[in-house]
Write a protein that holds these residues in place. Structure first.
Motif, short mmCIF file in Angstrom:
data_model
loop_
_atom_site.label_atom_id
_atom_site.label_comp_id
_atom_site.label_asym_id
_atom_site.label_seq_id
_atom_site.Cartn_x
_atom_site.Cartn_y
_atom_site.Cartn_z
N ILE A 309 -88.13 -20.32 4.56
CA ILE A 309 -88.75 -19.41 3.85
C ILE A 309 -87.98 -18.04 4.19
CG2 ILE A 309 -90.46 -18.64 5.45
CD1 ILE A 309 -92.24 -17.73 3.58
N ASP A 310 -87.55 -16.98 3.00
CA ASP A 310 -86.94 -16.14 3.37
C ASP A 310 -87.53 -15.05 4.11
OD1 ASP A 310 -84.99 -17.12 1.74
OD2 ASP A 310 -85.19 -15.86 0.05
N VAL A 311 -86.91 -14.30 5.03
CA VAL A 311 -87.65 -13.37 5.64
C VAL A 311 -88.65 -12.19 4.80
CG1 VAL A 311 -85.95 -11.52 5.60
CG2 VAL A 311 -87.28 -11.82 7.83
N ASN A 312 -88.25 -12.21 3.59
CA ASN A 312 -89.21 -11.08 2.83
C ASN A 312 -90.39 -11.97 2.40
OD1 ASN A 312 -88.20 -12.57 0.84
ND2 ASN A 312 -87.23 -11.02 0.01
N GLY A 313 -90.70 -13.18 2.65
CA GLY A 313 -91.94 -13.90 2.19
C GLY A 313 -91.66 -14.96 0.94
N THR A 314 -90.52 -14.91 0.24
CA THR A 314 -90.24 -15.37 -0.91
C THR A 314 -89.58 -16.75 -0.56
OG1 THR A 314 -88.13 -14.23 -1.19
CG2 THR A 314 -90.30 -13.36 -2.18
N ASN A 315 -89.20 -17.44 -1.70
CA ASN A 315 -88.47 -18.86 -1.69
C ASN A 315 -88.74 -19.67 -0.34
OD1 ASN A 315 -86.34 -20.31 -2.66
ND2 ASN A 315 -84.73 -19.41 -1.23
N LEU A 316 -90.12 -20.10 -0.39
CA LEU A 316 -90.83 -21.19 0.40
C LEU A 316 -90.00 -22.48 0.04
CD1 LEU A 316 -92.70 -22.05 2.65
CD2 LEU A 316 -94.10 -22.25 0.93
N SER A 317 -89.35 -23.14 0.75
CA SER A 317 -88.69 -24.39 0.16
C SER A 317 -88.88 -25.59 1.12
CB SER A 317 -87.11 -24.09 -0.06
OG SER A 317 -86.90 -22.94 -0.92
N PHE A 318 -89.30 -26.79 0.64
CA PHE A 318 -89.30 -28.09 1.26
C PHE A 318 -87.88 -28.57 1.33
CE2 PHE A 318 -89.54 -32.86 0.68
CZ PHE A 318 -89.94 -32.86 2.02
N ILE A 319 -87.58 -29.04 2.75
CA ILE A 319 -86.14 -29.42 3.08
C ILE A 319 -86.28 -31.01 3.12
CG2 ILE A 319 -84.55 -29.49 4.58
CD1 ILE A 319 -85.05 -26.44 5.21
N THR A 320 -87.36 -31.41 4.23
CA THR A 320 -87.26 -32.83 4.28
C THR A 320 -88.57 -33.17 5.08
OG1 THR A 320 -85.98 -34.97 4.90
CG2 THR A 320 -85.88 -32.99 6.31
N ASP A 321 -88.91 -34.61 5.34
CA ASP A 321 -89.89 -35.35 6.12
C ASP A 321 -89.25 -35.30 7.43
OD1 ASP A 321 -90.63 -36.98 3.28
OD2 ASP A 321 -92.19 -35.48 4.16
N ILE A 322 -89.97 -35.09 8.63
CA ILE A 322 -89.52 -35.56 9.99
C ILE A 322 -90.60 -36.21 10.73
CG2 ILE A 322 -90.55 -33.41 10.75
CD1 ILE A 322 -87.92 -33.20 12.67
N GLY A 323 -89.99 -37.23 11.45
CA GLY A 323 -91.00 -38.10 12.39
C GLY A 323 -91.25 -37.38 13.82
N LEU A 324 -92.56 -37.56 14.04
CA LEU A 324 -92.98 -36.79 15.32
C LEU A 324 -92.61 -37.25 16.62
CD1 LEU A 324 -96.59 -36.10 14.19
CD2 LEU A 324 -94.56 -34.47 13.83
N THR A 325 -91.66 -36.75 17.28
CA THR A 325 -91.38 -37.29 18.61
C THR A 325 -92.20 -36.53 19.61
OG1 THR A 325 -89.72 -35.14 18.73
CG2 THR A 325 -88.92 -37.26 17.93
N SER A 326 -92.16 -37.06 20.81
CA SER A 326 -93.23 -36.68 21.74
C SER A 326 -92.85 -35.14 22.42
CB SER A 326 -93.19 -37.45 22.96
OG SER A 326 -93.90 -37.01 24.08
#
Length: 512
Positions: A309-326
């Motif tokens: 997300i941009d620091v001004n609160g705009t452009n929220l963007s999905f990048i990828t899924d991620i598996g949960l490590t411990s």
């Protein structure tokens, strides 16, 4: 282990070690020229036995023209000692803090002891001066603060025991102004000769300031205090101490004075001279981090999706899924799960997989379950394109990102292999992102040849020196029998062959 790129990205410093007891190891330092595929052991003119006094950390002086490392001896009261050694990358022009007349590492090691400790070296921004703490039998347990030129000249006591100095928190504001904490609870500002400029004290007389940080642009600071009843408080203020407010402390903007806060999954920005608090993202965010340019934030949503997300609160963007490590792995081994490249264009991350099905792990595994998952490295463009798996998904093996090469064409990494017989910590690996083959063509040669320093006089050899030692002790004859065991060269080569660029593996990017 512990590789570090030179500031210009041309060389790597690497430490190699072989354990010889529970507390001792044979240590060697290597310099690597990755582009020309050459490497060599840094010659300090010491014996294999003397190498056990070399510390595990070797670093570049920020100017990039010298290296430094610690040497120390253990022992009972009065029989221990340590100092910091500064020298050229090939081991020449060697000097040790506190030993002005000794210019060989062998003699430095020989003269360690007496309860004398020189530590906590801090370079001025222009690298012309160093500040350090000296502690000896006459001033224990509080050290005296000294400053000297980087070549050891013009050495003087900056602050002594009588000032109740807490040395660990000294910070250079610039090359002539210093901030530091005192035991009586103040943050002092002085010039580099100790002349006072300003003192910052808590508004509440029952509190004492301890640790503090300065923003990267040196416009703001955080202050951490403790009260008489051992209650802790955190504050943020302008650099001169004005507009002091109590606040939760987060991470500084890399090139400015904004502060990112993570409060129960919601992200906030502290900004302006009044440190106003602005909501950036509300919800279930974890592991937030700044992009290097300070204009964007990376975070994990719902513990399984990477967003920016941009620091001004705009452009929220999905990048990828991620598996949960411990989470246990990151706390125990102090590695980060995600790293952003210096340009901000690429993201490397560790993602947990079920090695039997190659599917992402969607629930954080327990310590007991670490034996049954794989956690390889992946890389993706920060805009969400070109997802690539870098390392194989091997059961019980977790890969960790190390450090980016400044040109982003390569980076270092390491791994842990969990087993019932004990965890195996792997060596350092070098990854190429442009297809360079690192497995062939390497040559070992003197470091002086690698850095083009053939014409310099070798000042770290005992047969070339006319020393003025601190003590009357004589130089050990073992210096003439320096060995270079073959296991170190083989170990280094084995680190280099761990290079992978595997098949691309696309995932669905729809946000469910």
């Amino acid at each position: 282990s512990a590789p570090e790129w030179s500031p210009d990205g041309k060389y790597l410093l690497v430490r190699c070690s072989k354990s010889i007891s529970m507390f001792e190891a044979i240590n060697k330092h290597y310099l690597i020229d990755v582009e020309n595929k050459t490497f060599g052991e840094i010659d300090y003119g010491i014996t294999e036995d003397e190498s056990k006094y070399i510390s595990s950390s070797i670093r570049w002086v920020p100017s990039g023209d010298k290296i430094y490392f610690a040497v120390s001896k253990r022992g009972g009261p009065g029989n221990y000692g340590g100092t910091i050694v500064i020298c050229n990358p090939d081991g020449t022009d060697l000097r040790a803090i506190g030993f002005p007349n000794i210019t060989t590492l062998s003699r430095v090691i020989e003269n360690l002891g007496g309860g004398r400790m020189y530590r906590n070296l801090k370079f001025s921004p222009d690298c012309n001066k160093v500040a350090f703490e000296y502690e000896g039998p006459e001033n224990s347990p509080y050290g005296n603060l000294w400053i000297e030129n980087i070549d050891g000249t013009n050495s003087f006591e900056f602050r002594s025991k009588s000032d109740d100095l807490i040395w660990y928190n000294l910070k250079w504001y610039n090359s002539t102004i210093i901030f530091f904490s005192t035991r009586n609870g103040y943050v002092m500002v002085t010039d580099d000769y100790g002349n006072s400029i300003q003192g910052l004290g808590p508004n509440n007389n029952n509190e004492k300031y301890g640790r503090f940080t300065l923003s990267p642009d040196k416009q703001k600071m955080t202050l951490h205090s403790i009260s008489e009843n051992y209650t802790y408080y955190n504050y943020i203020s302008n650099i001169d101490g004005s507009n002091l407010i109590e606040s939760e402390i987060g991470s500084w903007q890399p090139n400015g004075s904004l502060m990112l806060l993570d409060q129960n999954g919601s992200l906030f920005i502290l900004e302006g001279k009044e440190h106003s608090k602005r909501l950036l993202y509300e919800g279930n965010a974890t592991q937030p981090k700044w992009f290097p340019d300070g204009n964007k934030i990376l975070f994990i949503k719902n513990e399984n999706k990477i967003y920016s997300i941009d620091v001004n609160g705009t452009n929220l963007s999905f990048i990828t899924d991620i598996g949960l490590t411990s989470h246990h792995v990151w706390i125990t081994y102090k590695w980060e799960q995600i790293s952003i490249s210096p340009s901000g264009d690429m993201i490397v991350f560790t993602s947990a997989l079920n090695p039997s099905t190659d599917e992402l792990i969607d629930m954080e595994p327990s310590i007991e379950e670490l034996d049954y998952i794989a956690a390889p490295l992946f890389i993706i463009n920060s805009n969400g394109t070109n997802l690539t798996q870098l390392t194989p998904a091997l059961k019980r093996k977790h890969d960790f990102f190390g450090e980016w090469g400044p040109d982003e064409k390569m980076f270092t990494a390491s791994f842990i292999h969990f087993s019932k017989d004990g965890n195996d910590h792997g060596g350092t690996y070098l990854f190429s992102l442009d297809g360079t083959n690192f497995t062939d063509g390497w040559k070992e040669m003197p470091v002086s040849h690698i850095i083009g320093n053939d014409n310099l006089v070798q000042v770290n050899r005992t047969d070339q020196l006319n020393e003025n030692p601190v003590s009357d002790e004589t130089t050990s004859n073992e210096t003439e029998n320096k060995q270079s065991p073959s296991f170190l060269s083989l170990q280094f080569i084995s680190c280099l062959v761990g290079v992978w660029l595997l098949q691309k593996r696309q995932r669905l990017h729809d946000d469910k």
